[in-house]
Design a protein around this motif. Structure first.
Motif, PDB file in Angstrom:
ATOM      1  N   THR A  39       0.279  -1.094   0.027  1.00 15.92           N
ATOM      2  CA  THR A  39       0.264  -0.334  -0.094  1.00 15.92           C
ATOM      3  C   THR A  39       0.835   1.125   0.142  1.00 15.92           C
ATOM      4  O   THR A  39       0.522   1.854  -0.706  1.00 15.92           O
ATOM      5  CB  THR A  39      -0.929  -0.172   1.295  1.00 15.92           C
ATOM      6  N   VAL A  40       1.889   1.490   0.536  1.00 18.12           N
ATOM      7  CA  VAL A  40       2.711   1.798   0.489  1.00 18.12           C
ATOM      8  C   VAL A  40       4.447   1.769   0.037  1.00 18.12           C
ATOM      9  O   VAL A  40       5.286   2.648  -0.394  1.00 18.12           O
ATOM     10  CB  VAL A  40       3.439   3.085   2.428  1.00 18.12           C
ATOM     11  N   LEU A  41       4.951   0.102   0.954  1.00 20.70           N
ATOM     12  CA  LEU A  41       5.878  -0.202   0.087  1.00 20.70           C
ATOM     13  C   LEU A  41       5.976  -1.406  -0.259  1.00 20.70           C
ATOM     14  O   LEU A  41       4.926  -1.699  -0.294  1.00 20.70           O
ATOM     15  CB  LEU A  41       6.806  -0.330   1.948  1.00 20.70           C
ATOM     16  N   ASP A  42       6.652  -1.168  -1.598  1.00 27.01           N
ATOM     17  CA  ASP A  42       6.576  -1.768  -2.559  1.00 27.01           C
ATOM     18  C   ASP A  42       7.706  -2.981  -1.993  1.00 27.01           C
ATOM     19  O   ASP A  42       8.847  -2.787  -1.673  1.00 27.01           O
ATOM     20  CB  ASP A  42       6.700  -1.473  -3.569  1.00 27.01           C
ATOM     21  N   ASN A  43       7.522  -4.267  -1.916  1.00 27.20           N
ATOM     22  CA  ASN A  43       8.001  -5.579  -1.437  1.00 27.20           C
ATOM     23  C   ASN A  43       7.996  -6.270  -2.264  1.00 27.20           C
ATOM     24  O   ASN A  43       8.583  -7.548  -2.124  1.00 27.20           O
ATOM     25  CB  ASN A  43       7.111  -5.875  -0.202  1.00 27.20           C
ATOM     26  N   SER A  44       8.109  -6.501  -3.478  1.00 26.13           N
ATOM     27  CA  SER A  44       7.944  -7.356  -4.819  1.00 26.13           C
ATOM     28  C   SER A  44       8.961  -7.527  -4.801  1.00 26.13           C
ATOM     29  O   SER A  44       9.538  -8.935  -5.516  1.00 26.13           O
ATOM     30  CB  SER A  44       7.628  -6.690  -6.060  1.00 26.13           C
ATOM     31  N   ALA A  45       9.905  -7.315  -4.692  1.00 20.04           N
ATOM     32  CA  ALA A  45      11.275  -8.371  -4.361  1.00 20.04           C
ATOM     33  C   ALA A  45      11.567  -8.630  -3.661  1.00 20.04           C
ATOM     34  O   ALA A  45      12.727  -9.749  -3.953  1.00 20.04           O
ATOM     35  CB  ALA A  45      12.424  -6.554  -4.212  1.00 20.04           C
ATOM     36  N   PHE A  46      11.093  -8.716  -2.158  1.00 21.11           N
ATOM     37  CA  PHE A  46      11.225 -10.007  -1.604  1.00 21.11           C
ATOM     38  C   PHE A  46      10.156 -11.331  -1.858  1.00 21.11           C
ATOM     39  O   PHE A  46      10.897 -12.368  -2.310  1.00 21.11           O
ATOM     40  CB  PHE A  46      10.397  -9.625  -0.503  1.00 21.11           C
ATOM     41  N   GLN A  47       9.462 -11.280  -3.149  1.00 16.73           N
ATOM     42  CA  GLN A  47       8.430 -11.892  -3.722  1.00 16.73           C
ATOM     43  C   GLN A  47       9.103 -12.387  -4.761  1.00 16.73           C
ATOM     44  O   GLN A  47       9.422 -14.366  -4.638  1.00 16.73           O
ATOM     45  CB  GLN A  47       7.690 -11.496  -4.127  1.00 16.73           C
ATOM     46  N   ALA A  48      10.264 -11.835  -5.140  1.00 14.61           N
ATOM     47  CA  ALA A  48      11.105 -12.315  -6.486  1.00 14.61           C
ATOM     48  C   ALA A  48      11.975 -13.170  -5.551  1.00 14.61           C
ATOM     49  O   ALA A  48      12.520 -14.132  -6.193  1.00 14.61           O
ATOM     50  CB  ALA A  48      11.423 -11.673  -7.057  1.00 14.61           C
ATOM     51  N   ARG A  49      12.492 -12.638  -4.932  1.00 20.82           N
ATOM     52  CA  ARG A  49      13.568 -13.690  -4.437  1.00 20.82           C
ATOM     53  C   ARG A  49      12.741 -14.924  -3.909  1.00 20.82           C
ATOM     54  O   ARG A  49      13.926 -16.412  -4.077  1.00 20.82           O
ATOM     55  CB  ARG A  49      14.084 -12.313  -2.743  1.00 20.82           C
ATOM     56  N   ALA A  50      11.888 -15.143  -2.861  1.00 25.14           N
ATOM     57  CA  ALA A  50      11.220 -16.044  -2.906  1.00 25.14           C
ATOM     58  C   ALA A  50      11.197 -16.742  -3.639  1.00 25.14           C
ATOM     59  O   ALA A  50      11.198 -18.726  -4.193  1.00 25.14           O
ATOM     60  CB  ALA A  50       9.754 -15.613  -2.122  1.00 25.14           C
TER      61      ALA A  50
END
Length: 283
Positions: free
Chosen positions: A98-109
């Motif tokens: 919503t404020v912070l984009d954590n898609s990089a964490f999802q990519a790492r997973a």
């Protein structure tokens, strides 16, 4: 005889190769479950459609913020009770996606073949997540109007300082005089955000809320139902969407996935894949 010797040599070579792999500890990573999220993560990371949707959501939120400020009877929180008309205005936003984009964490997973919570604390402590498209402009606008901003997140309290650092690093409004960041596990708060919204409503008129999960707006109990009942919730609160409540699309994860499993997460990856497949509607 020569043929027999060649076969022996071939067998010895194969055994030797297998032995070398065993000794080096090289194992192929099973990404079959995580791979199912690949297109969703790529959509969030690469598509202009995803960014545009977020930008237009926050632009619409800014327009409605002006309307809310002029109407003292306007409140966005179901928890708002009593005489709130003279209270100062505030908005509530979730943090992740919503404020912070954590898609990089999802990519790492996906790359590492792991699942949440593996690696999540480490990612959070990096305090390096970028802002979701459109949110900075919206928050700065709300701040310029004198609206108090609260970040209500289900990140664990262990990540409070890192999350605060991340928000400040992005130059997002952060009024430390009001404790604007409310974490899961802090003050006994659990996953249900109702009590935190209630607390804010005691001192503020909550004029707008934004999130990526329906639980950013309603109670956990109300949302922990079947997939069909969850879909009906969108219609139940149709008057709130786009005026007081603003949903950021998150195709990567969420309570919607839990509903596919009847709100009981499977004990194995194979079972999760089976239930996902069964949930597809070809009609």
């Amino acid at each position: 005889m020569k043929s027999l010797n060649m076969k022996k040599i071939l067998i010895i070579c194969v055994i030797a190769c297998l032995g070398m792999q065993s000794c080096t500890g090289v194992e192929e990573i099973d990404r079959s479950l995580q791979d199912q999220s690949m297109l969703a993560v790529l959509f969030a990371q690469t598509s202009p459609e995803y960014a545009a949707n977020n930008i237009q959501t926050y632009k619409t939120a800014a327009l409605n913020l002006d309307i809310a400020l002029k109407d003292n009877n306007w409140t966005a929180a179901l928890e708002q009770k009593g005489n709130f008309q003279e209270k100062p205005a505030a908005i509530i936003l979730d943090v992740d996606e919503t404020v912070l984009d954590n898609s990089a964490f999802q990519a790492r997973a996906i790359i590492n073949g792991t699942s949440y919570p593996t690696g999540w604390i480490e990612w959070g402590n990096e305090a390096n997540a970028p802002a979701v498209a459109g949110v900075k402009e919206f928050l700065n606008y709300a701040d310029s109007k004198g609206v108090s901003i609260f970040y209500v997140t289900n990140r664990v309290v262990e990540l409070k300082e890192a999350t605060k650092d991340n928000l400040i690093k992005l130059d997002l409004p952060f009024d430390q005089s009001i404790n604007p960041l409310m974490m899961k596990g802090e003050n006994g708060w659990g996953s249900d955000k109702t009590s935190r919204r209630e607390l804010i409503s005691k001192d503020y008129r909550i004029i707008l809320m934004a999130g990526d999960q329906i639980t950013d707006f309603i109670s956990l109990d109300e949302s922990t139902v079947s997939t069909q009942q969850r879909l009906e919730l969108s219609n139940k609160y149709r008057d709130e969407w786009g005026t007081k409540w603003f949903m950021i699309t998150n195709p990567m994860y969420g309570k919607w996935e839990g509903a596919i499993y009847n709100n009981i997460y499977p004990s194995s990856q194979e079972k999760a894949k089976e239930l996902r497949f069964q949930a597809l509607d070809p009609k």
